[in-house]
Design an enzyme around this catalytic site. Structure first.
Site, PDB file in Angstrom:
ATOM      1  CG  ASP A 117      52.033  16.615  16.401  1.00  0.00           C
ATOM      2  OD1 ASP A 117      51.804  15.711  15.615  1.00  0.00           O
ATOM      3  OD2 ASP A 117      52.254  17.840  15.859  1.00  0.00           O
ATOM      4  CG  LEU A 118      57.717  13.939  17.390  1.00  0.00           C
ATOM      5  CD1 LEU A 118      58.295  14.015  18.824  1.00  0.00           C
ATOM      6  CD2 LEU A 118      58.165  12.674  16.888  1.00  0.00           C
ATOM      7  CG  ASP A 119      57.345  15.606  13.208  1.00  0.00           C
ATOM      8  OD1 ASP A 119      58.572  15.555  13.817  1.00  0.00           O
ATOM      9  OD2 ASP A 119      56.969  14.769  12.505  1.00  0.00           O
ATOM     10  CB  THR A 175      61.364  17.011  13.459  1.00  0.00           C
ATOM     11  OG1 THR A 175      60.200  17.140  14.185  1.00  0.00           O
ATOM     12  CG2 THR A 175      62.531  16.459  14.306  1.00  0.00           C
ATOM     13  CE  LYS A 214      54.507  23.240   9.616  1.00  0.00           C
ATOM     14  NZ  LYS A 214      54.387  24.406  10.467  1.00  0.00           N
ATOM     15  CB  SER A 240      53.786  11.522  16.115  1.00  0.00           C
ATOM     16  OG  SER A 240      54.391  11.813  15.225  1.00  0.00           O
ATOM     17  CB  ALA A 241      51.483  11.486  11.043  1.00  0.00           C
ATOM     18  CE  LYS A 284      48.467  13.600  14.005  1.00  0.00           C
ATOM     19  NZ  LYS A 284      49.640  14.346  14.288  1.00  0.00           N
ATOM     20  CD  GLU A 312      48.269  18.038  15.480  1.00  0.00           C
ATOM     21  OE1 GLU A 312      48.918  18.570  14.888  1.00  0.00           O
ATOM     22  OE2 GLU A 312      48.561  16.596  15.508  1.00  0.00           O
ATOM     23  CG  ASP A 313      52.513  21.468  14.506  1.00  0.00           C
ATOM     24  OD1 ASP A 313      52.305  20.167  14.563  1.00  0.00           O
ATOM     25  OD2 ASP A 313      53.535  21.816  13.609  1.00  0.00           O
TER      26      ASP A 313
HETATM   27  P1  B16 Z   1      57.943  10.631   8.976  1.00  0.00           P
HETATM   28  P2  B16 Z   1      53.420  14.823  13.580  1.00  0.00           P
HETATM   29  C1  B16 Z   1      54.200  14.118  11.108  1.00  0.00           C
HETATM   30  O1  B16 Z   1      54.289  14.167  12.449  1.00  0.00           O
HETATM   31  C2  B16 Z   1      54.601  15.441  10.075  1.00  0.00           C
HETATM   32  O2  B16 Z   1      54.110  16.631  10.752  1.00  0.00           O
HETATM   33  C3  B16 Z   1      54.708  15.404   8.756  1.00  0.00           C
HETATM   34  O3  B16 Z   1      55.432  16.365   8.045  1.00  0.00           O
HETATM   35  C4  B16 Z   1      55.255  13.892   8.125  1.00  0.00           C
HETATM   36  O4  B16 Z   1      55.273  13.849   6.967  1.00  0.00           O
HETATM   37  C5  B16 Z   1      54.831  12.805   9.207  1.00  0.00           C
HETATM   38  O5  B16 Z   1      54.927  13.023  10.586  1.00  0.00           O
HETATM   39  C6  B16 Z   1      55.352  11.440   8.747  1.00  0.00           C
HETATM   40  O6  B16 Z   1      56.754  11.602   9.245  1.00  0.00           O
HETATM   41  O7  B16 Z   1      58.405  10.682   7.789  1.00  0.00           O
HETATM   42  O8  B16 Z   1      58.950  10.633  10.015  1.00  0.00           O
HETATM   43  O9  B16 Z   1      57.128   8.926   9.203  1.00  0.00           O
HETATM   44  O10 B16 Z   1      53.289  16.338  13.424  1.00  0.00           O
HETATM   45  O11 B16 Z   1      52.146  14.114  13.159  1.00  0.00           O
HETATM   46  O12 B16 Z   1      54.172  14.236  14.717  1.00  0.00           O
HETATM   47 MG    MG Z   2      52.758  18.225  14.110  1.00  0.00          MG
END
Ligand code: B16
Ligand code: MG
Length: 217
Positions: free
Chosen positions: A8-10, A16, A44, A113-114, A144, A168-169
């Site tokens: 996962d990224l964030d 972030t 998240k 990542s989302a 997710k 994942e977090d």
């Molecule tokens: P964006 P992850 C997710 O990333 C974030 O946890 C979530 O808070 C955010 O709304 C989503 O990405 C969309 O991100 O606005 O940059 O498209 O944790 O799945 O890496």
């Molecule tokens: Mg995350």
């Protein structure tokens, strides 16, 4: 046997998550209500559009589609501004060591990542080229806890879900990993992240051998 990793990224590779929170909190404030850190935990791993819907419901605010688009645009704008200074110094502890070990072991490495901002973020961190495949919010249609983002990642590195460890977090991300038949490592509070095979506070000091040993026992 572990053949690949999906990160996962964030909140896993880079913190972030705190910038997402700041941007969503200021959006909520501009609509006349607040967003607590506890409420933010539910966002998240959730897509941008679904995060806005969740926040509007919290504040009991109804907006037209046009207004929603404007808020989505301004939230992302603010988020991107907050990312301006991002550099390799922001990579979270333990990540570089583990990524290097995975590459040296010639295992598959994918992002799951989302976020729709994943490529520019990985690029700013200087690690985009390390990834064999990027599965993110630009390639998925389901958020997710649906496992779609991880299925696409596993397919992209030519592996079955059961061969891959998802790191994942988020509660929803770990639920997605479980439903999809992946091994999983949660990062954060073990009491919050009940769905993972193992949970660590961070990846600091967590080696590939340590993770492989987890699945031997
Ligand atoms: P964006 P992850 C997710 O990333 C974030 O946890 C979530 O808070 C955010 O709304 C989503 O990405 C969309 O991100 O606005 O940059 O498209 O944790 O799945 O890496
Ligand atoms: Mg995350």
């Amino acid at each position: 046997m572990i053949k690949g990793f999906i990160f996962d990224l964030d909140g896993v590779i880079v913190d972030t998550a705190k910038y997402h929170y700041l941007a969503w909190k200021s959006l909520a404030n501009s609509l006349g209500f607040d967003l607590s850190e506890e409420e933010n935990e539910q966002l998240k791993g959730v897509s941008r559009v679904e995060s806005l819907e969740y926040i509007l419901k919290l504040g009991k605010v109804t907006l037209s589609d046009n207004e929603k688009s404007k808020f989505l645009y301004s939230k992302n704008d603010q988020y991107i501004n907050l990312l301006d200074e991002l550099s390799s110094d922001d990579i979270l502890p333990g990540i570089m060591n583990l990524l290097d070990e995975i590459k040296n072991a010639k295992m598959g490495l994918a992002l799951g990542s989302a976020s729709k901002n994943s490529k520019p973020i990985l690029s700013k961190l200087g690690i985009l080229e390390m990834f064999d495949f990027i599965s993110d919010g630009n390639s998925t249609s389901k958020s997710k806890p649906d496992p779609e983002v991880f299925y696409i990642a596993a397919k992209g590195i030519g592996l079955n879900p059961s061969d891959c460890v998802v790191v994942e977090d988020s509660i929803k991300g770990l639920e997605a990993a479980k439903t999809g038949g992946f091994m999983s490592i949660g990062l954060g509070d073990a009491k919050v992240l009940a769905n993972s095979d193992a949970t660590f506070e961070s990846l600091e000091g967590i080696t590939l051998t340590k993770i492989q040993n987890l699945y031997k026992s």
